[in-house]
Design an enzyme around this catalytic site. Sequence first.
Site, PDB file in Angstrom:
ATOM      1  CG  ASP A 119      -4.308   0.657   0.104  1.00 57.07           C
ATOM      2  OD1 ASP A 119      -3.757  -0.442   0.140  1.00 57.07           O
ATOM      3  OD2 ASP A 119      -5.451   0.858   0.579  1.00 57.07           O
ATOM      4  CD  GLU A 120      -6.307   2.321   3.445  1.00 57.90           C
ATOM      5  OE1 GLU A 120      -6.654   1.786   2.370  1.00 57.90           O
ATOM      6  OE2 GLU A 120      -5.655   1.738   4.323  1.00 57.90           O
ATOM      7  CB  SER A 133     -12.836  -3.574  -0.667  1.00 56.72           C
ATOM      8  OG  SER A 133     -11.455  -3.516  -0.585  1.00 56.72           O
ATOM      9  CE  LYS A 137      -2.979   0.025   3.408  1.00 54.73           C
ATOM     10  NZ  LYS A 137      -3.946  -0.455   4.432  1.00 54.73           N
ATOM     11  CD  GLN A 165     -12.160  -1.217  -4.481  1.00 56.18           C
ATOM     12  OE1 GLN A 165     -12.553  -0.207  -5.011  1.00 56.18           O
ATOM     13  NE2 GLN A 165     -11.630  -1.210  -3.283  1.00 56.18           N
ATOM     14  N   GLY A 209      -7.066  -6.570  -2.931  1.00 56.03           N
ATOM     15  CA  GLY A 209      -5.674  -6.085  -2.888  1.00 56.03           C
ATOM     16  C   GLY A 209      -4.775  -7.306  -2.769  1.00 56.03           C
TER      17      GLY A 209
HETATM   18  C1  CAP Z   1      -8.205  -3.781   1.055  1.00 54.39           C
HETATM   19  C2  CAP Z   1      -7.908  -2.357   1.482  1.00 54.39           C
HETATM   20  C3  CAP Z   1      -9.132  -1.551   1.740  1.00 54.39           C
HETATM   21  C4  CAP Z   1     -10.095  -2.199   2.691  1.00 54.39           C
HETATM   22  C5  CAP Z   1     -10.994  -1.171   3.345  1.00 54.39           C
HETATM   23  C6  CAP Z   1      -7.030  -2.320   2.719  1.00 54.39           C
HETATM   24  O1  CAP Z   1      -6.986  -4.425   0.839  1.00 54.39           O
HETATM   25  O2  CAP Z   1      -7.205  -1.704   0.472  1.00 54.39           O
HETATM   26  O3  CAP Z   1      -8.680  -0.306   2.249  1.00 54.39           O
HETATM   27  O4  CAP Z   1     -10.895  -3.002   1.919  1.00 54.39           O
HETATM   28  O5  CAP Z   1     -11.960  -1.863   4.077  1.00 54.39           O
HETATM   29  O6  CAP Z   1      -6.192  -1.426   2.727  1.00 54.39           O
HETATM   30  O7  CAP Z   1      -7.277  -3.112   3.594  1.00 54.39           O
HETATM   31  P1  CAP Z   1      -7.003  -6.018   0.861  1.00 54.39           P
HETATM   32  P2  CAP Z   1     -13.512  -1.671   3.719  1.00 54.39           P
HETATM   33  O8  CAP Z   1      -7.858  -6.478  -0.304  1.00 54.39           O
HETATM   34  O9  CAP Z   1      -5.550  -6.425   0.686  1.00 54.39           O
HETATM   35  O10 CAP Z   1      -7.569  -6.435   2.157  1.00 54.39           O
HETATM   36  O11 CAP Z   1     -13.600  -1.995   2.253  1.00 54.39           O
HETATM   37  O12 CAP Z   1     -14.216  -2.638   4.621  1.00 54.39           O
HETATM   38  O13 CAP Z   1     -13.834  -0.242   3.981  1.00 54.39           O
HETATM   39 MG    MG Z   2      -6.774   0.020   1.576  1.00 60.87          MG
END
Ligand code: CAP
Ligand code: MG
Length: 427
Positions: free
Chosen positions: A180-181, A356, A154, A378, A380
Amino acid sequence: MKYTDYVDLKYKPKKTDLICEFYMEPASKIKPHEAAGAIASESSIGTWTDVTEAPKRIDRLVAKVFSIKGNKGYYIKIAYPSVLFELNNIPQILSSIAGNIFGMKTIKNLKLLDIEFPENIIKSFRGPMYGIYGVRKLLKVKDRPLLGTIIKPKLGLNEKEHAQVAYNAWIGGCDIVKDDENLSSQSFNKFLTRVIETLKARDKAEEKTGEKKMYMPNITAETEEMLRRARFVKKHGCEYAMIDIVSCGWGALQTLREENEKLKLVLHAHRAGYAALSRNPRHGISMLVIAKLTRLIGLDQLHIGTIVGKMETPKTEVVGLDQEMEQSMILDHRLESRHMLEQRWYHIKPTFAVCSGGLHPGHISYLVKHLGKNIIIQMGGGIHGHPLGTFGGAKAARQALTAVMEGKTLKNYAKTHIELKKALEFF
Ligand code: CAP
Ligand code: MG
């Protein structure tokens, strides 16, 4: 007025009232009527004591508790005259119905479960510019879930590495690639350069696959900077922007939505931090409320959680069909509605639900079965952690989606698709 004067169990809410449903636990020795009345008072016009010189006329503005059900923990409903709220102003609405009340001594726990908005308030918001149908039209994908990935790791990749991972995911079969966030514009990966490099990769991937591909750059930042990044993204031919709604805040979202009348970007709502509000079933603000506010303001896509995967999503918190819907949200059977974000809400377009969090190709059958086809799936780690790497992982995910849409089991489909086979074995 005493707190209990705000309780009128015979009151029939008017169509013009805003209605809130709360879960409430009174503090010890406080009766439920008094606790519920305290909430209605503090969230409308009252305080802990009467105001000596208040004009009589404002008594018509009081909020009324019209339902109290349960024992020890109570489900209460409060009707508010809509005149208490400023049109098109989410921060003010929340400062009333989700403000001081969470900290009152008369209350041990309080959770805002749902808000039912009257028509005049709903009509003061724009809602999504695209919604489900607008995004499908843009992506030229008619009736299957959209497949997305989040670039992993990320953080840490530089701009060119980021673009390369995105390219591999797109040619493997993803429709959408997102940042990513917590990736914004760090020293190792500058926003402007990343957008340019990744859009070049997108164009190459479109040429190679003949499919429309989307990139969702994360514009999360201080509001003015966020708008600058949104304009940059638009100028360079990108149709999307992603924003962390909780970190940025409701006022900033409204600003972005106003600007988007000109930019016409698809706005993707990441909800990082929402669980600080919604995870405790007895205190905070539900995901249903967060989803309604996000849709009202007008983001086109929103993470809604999934029961499978890595994120703790209690059944009640998956914004789904079984949520108590308000009168103004009518199940729109055209859409085969399976979750609230796609239901009709006056002029407010249906929002694309994003699933996701810990997902991998093996989860796709479950998601489509429980949430229908109007979702974005989605992955990751479920793609970038595949034994054959990103390209193999994206292929496996797309193979799983194709299998489900053709009504085949993943197990059977995997017999002739090595990437899916390896995914099912590995995850
Ligand atoms: C998923 C993700 C998303 C989460 C957020 C992470 O990655 O990029 O931010 O899905 O949760 O950083 O965890 P993975 P939600 O696929 O590798 O888990 O969608 O429940 O808000
Ligand atoms: Mg994320």
